[in-house]
Design a protein around this motif. Structure first.
Motif, PDB file in Angstrom:
ATOM      1  N   ARG A  15      -3.129   4.401  -5.507  1.00  0.00           N
ATOM      2  CA  ARG A  15      -2.845   3.119  -4.863  1.00  0.00           C
ATOM      3  C   ARG A  15      -4.122   2.326  -4.687  1.00  0.00           C
ATOM      4  O   ARG A  15      -5.238   2.812  -4.928  1.00  0.00           O
ATOM      5  N   SER A  16      -3.978   1.095  -4.247  1.00  0.00           N
ATOM      6  CA  SER A  16      -5.101   0.164  -4.140  1.00  0.00           C
ATOM      7  C   SER A  16      -5.926   0.441  -2.887  1.00  0.00           C
ATOM      8  O   SER A  16      -5.449   1.087  -1.953  1.00  0.00           O
ATOM      9  N   LYS A  24      -0.638  -8.104  -5.497  1.00  0.00           N
ATOM     10  CA  LYS A  24      -1.762  -7.604  -6.270  1.00  0.00           C
ATOM     11  C   LYS A  24      -1.897  -6.080  -6.187  1.00  0.00           C
ATOM     12  O   LYS A  24      -2.627  -5.483  -6.986  1.00  0.00           O
ATOM     13  N   ILE A  25      -1.226  -5.446  -5.237  1.00  0.00           N
ATOM     14  CA  ILE A  25      -1.257  -3.980  -5.211  1.00  0.00           C
ATOM     15  C   ILE A  25      -0.570  -3.414  -6.450  1.00  0.00           C
ATOM     16  O   ILE A  25      -0.955  -2.353  -6.959  1.00  0.00           O
ATOM     17  N   TYR A  75      -3.104  -3.535  -9.325  1.00  0.00           N
ATOM     18  CA  TYR A  75      -4.056  -2.424  -9.274  1.00  0.00           C
ATOM     19  C   TYR A  75      -3.410  -1.138  -9.797  1.00  0.00           C
ATOM     20  O   TYR A  75      -4.014  -0.410 -10.601  1.00  0.00           O
ATOM     21  N   SER A  76      -2.198  -0.828  -9.336  1.00  0.00           N
ATOM     22  CA  SER A  76      -1.519   0.388  -9.790  1.00  0.00           C
ATOM     23  C   SER A  76      -1.205   0.331 -11.279  1.00  0.00           C
ATOM     24  O   SER A  76      -1.137   1.380 -11.935  1.00  0.00           O
ATOM     25  N   ARG A 109     -13.868   4.911  -8.983  1.00  0.00           N
ATOM     26  CA  ARG A 109     -12.791   5.024  -9.958  1.00  0.00           C
ATOM     27  C   ARG A 109     -12.996   6.312 -10.757  1.00  0.00           C
ATOM     28  O   ARG A 109     -14.121   6.790 -10.901  1.00  0.00           O
ATOM     29  N   GLN A 154      -8.207  -3.505 -11.807  1.00  0.00           N
ATOM     30  CA  GLN A 154      -8.691  -2.672 -10.713  1.00  0.00           C
ATOM     31  C   GLN A 154      -9.937  -3.228 -10.049  1.00  0.00           C
ATOM     32  O   GLN A 154     -10.796  -2.465  -9.593  1.00  0.00           O
ATOM     33  N   GLN A 171     -11.968  -4.590  -6.986  1.00  0.00           N
ATOM     34  CA  GLN A 171     -11.902  -4.095  -5.617  1.00  0.00           C
ATOM     35  C   GLN A 171     -11.181  -5.068  -4.689  1.00  0.00           C
ATOM     36  O   GLN A 171     -10.355  -4.659  -3.870  1.00  0.00           O
ATOM     37  N   PRO A 190      -8.448  -7.968  -3.908  1.00  0.00           N
ATOM     38  CA  PRO A 190      -7.194  -8.451  -4.502  1.00  0.00           C
ATOM     39  C   PRO A 190      -7.319  -9.841  -5.117  1.00  0.00           C
ATOM     40  O   PRO A 190      -6.706 -10.115  -6.159  1.00  0.00           O
ATOM     41  N   ARG A 215      -8.450  -9.992  -8.792  1.00  0.00           N
ATOM     42  CA  ARG A 215      -7.589  -9.457  -9.852  1.00  0.00           C
ATOM     43  C   ARG A 215      -6.729 -10.561 -10.456  1.00  0.00           C
ATOM     44  O   ARG A 215      -6.213 -11.422  -9.728  1.00  0.00           O
TER      45      ARG A 215
END
Length: 443
Positions: free
Chosen positions: A327-328, A340-341, A344-345, A377, A404, A406, A408, A411
């Motif tokens: 997860r973020s 935005k989570i 990231y996933s 990461r 990814q 950092q 949100p 991204r």
């Protein structure tokens, strides 16, 4: 016999007849009616016999009652779809073809909702701005139940194919011979089932799939009724099985095929976001291979986005339980969240596809979460590093790094990633055709 005053006297066979000079009262002979006292032991024995008799009668009545109930209920199959308790009649949906408003007034004010299969209670809106955040669409607080379709499913030729924390997954044949999947509550979890939280969770799952019917990247849903649903069957497994090379579902994908899968993943998430939905549980296992295409499944944990009318912006939301390693950073910090989570996933899914094993494999969960919070990461394998010059691999790596970031805000959106991968896919196909033409020139 009458007394001197004309009243009729009582006389018994063992009584002595009164003489004319005697009193009018007739006294019995003490020698005949003498009362013998009962001993203490005799009294105890009598009480014991009475107690045994009562116990025997009570046991017999229990046996007869149990047998009667067994005869009555033996031919009745207990329904597995939860009925609505009387205490919650106000929030009960009307099971007809009209949309219904599930949220009652007190839940609107309180802003409660459920989390994923772990049964948590969250607040879907900004802290301190619950009264200002409203649903963007009417369907977000509604549902479209089709219970009759579920009731027509027979128990013949039905098989368990999988299960989640609260629902079992069955495969069955429709009337036309097509294989479908039916999800229903697990029997062993019904007793501690949180009706309000998990009914709302399954309502969102069904409504999200219904709203995304037009997307080819989402499986179709054919019926939904409270906690049960009928959806497409995926006989070929999911992306996690294929990437991790598990059993018969092993897929030895070439770089160009991996790029095409990455585009399908990004397109599915983009379609979800453009419908004002956040999935919040993106992982390789959520992408089912159906008719040669990976489609995003399982909206139990999804959130419907809301709008702050006062500040004219999309509201954030909060999730109270964020387990796992994929997860973020903001999820592990338990901050207010955005769509935005999912982006990231999505980068984690790309990592799976490139390296062929799980995210932070071999690292303890707490340690992995701390690394993510501080910007860490997982490392790429030497094989991936050596193939970075390959156009398809290079495009997936760039999409992974962009997803990814950092923060949100740094991204890109899922649609921007999808468009980038589509352009890279077109270029890679053109390059592939050019290489084949050079290798096999036309004479």
């Amino acid at each position: 016999m009458r007394s001197q005053n004309g009243l009729r006297e009582r006389w018994t066979p063992h009584a002595v007849p009164p003489s004319p000079n005697a009193a009018t009262t007739c006294k019995p002979d003490d020698s005949v009616l003498k009362v013998h006292p009962i001993s203490r032991k005799a009294k105890i024995r009598r009480l014991v016999r009475i107690g045994y008799g009562l116990l025997a009668a009570f046991g017999l009545s229990c046996v007869l009652t149990r047998e009667r109930q067994t005869r009555i209920t033996a031919s009745i199959v207990k329904p597995r779809v939860y009925s609505v308790p009387d205490a919650r009649r106000e929030a009960r949906p009307i099971l007809d073809r009209r949309a219904y408003d599930y949220w009652s007034k007190h839940r609107r004010k309180r802003g409660d909702s459920s989390d994923d299969e772990s049964s948590d209670t969250d607040t879907d809106t900004d802290k301190g701005a619950a009264n200002e955040c409203k649903y963007m669409h009417e369907w977000q607080s509604s549902s479209f139940p089709t219970c009759n379709h579920l009731h027509q499913v027979t128990l013949e030729d039905i098989h368990v194919v999988n299960n989640g924390h609260y629902r079992d997954v069955f495969s069955f044949k429709e009337w036309d011979g097509n294989l479908m999947v039916m999800k229903e509550l697990r029997i062993d979890e019904e007793e501690d089932f949180d009706f309000e939280g998990h009914f709302e969770q399954h309502r969102r799952d069904a409504v999200a799939m219904e709203r995304l019917t037009a997307s080819e990247n989402i499986p179709d849903i054919y019926a939904a009724c409270q906690n049960a649903a009928i959806v497409d069957l995926s006989p070929d497994g999911d992306l996690e099985q294929h990437v991790l090379k598990e059993g018969d579902n092993y897929k030895n994908y070439k770089p160009l095929e991996k790029l095409e899968i990455a585009y399908q993943v990004a397109s599915a998430i983009a379609d979800v976001h453009e419908a004002d939905i956040a999935h919040t549980d993106i992982a390789p296992k959520q992408f089912l291979l159906i008719n040669g295409m990976y489609r995003l499944n399982d909206f139990n944990r999804c959130r419907f986005m809301t709008w702050n009318e006062h500040e004219n912006r999309t509201c954030t939301f909060y999730v109270s339980h964020n387990p796992g390693k994929g997860r973020s950073p903001e999820e592990y910090r338990y901050e207010q969240l955005t769509q935005k989570i999912d982006v990231y996933s999505m980068g984690n899914v790309f990592y799976y596809m490139l390296v062929g094993f799980k995210y932070f494999d071999g690292v303890k969960t707490k340690k992995a979460q701390k690394k993510v919070i501080h910007g860490g990461r997982p490392e790429l394998t030497d094989d991936v590093k050596a193939s970075q010059n390959e156009p398809s691999i290079r495009a997936i790596l760039r999409a992974m790094h962009l997803s990814q970031k950092q923060k949100p805000a740094d991204r890109p959106t899922a649609r921007e990633i999808s468009d980038y991968l589509l352009d890279a896919l077109k270029v890679a196909k053109v390059e592939g055709r050019r290489q084949r033409a050079l290798k096999y020139p036309v004479k």
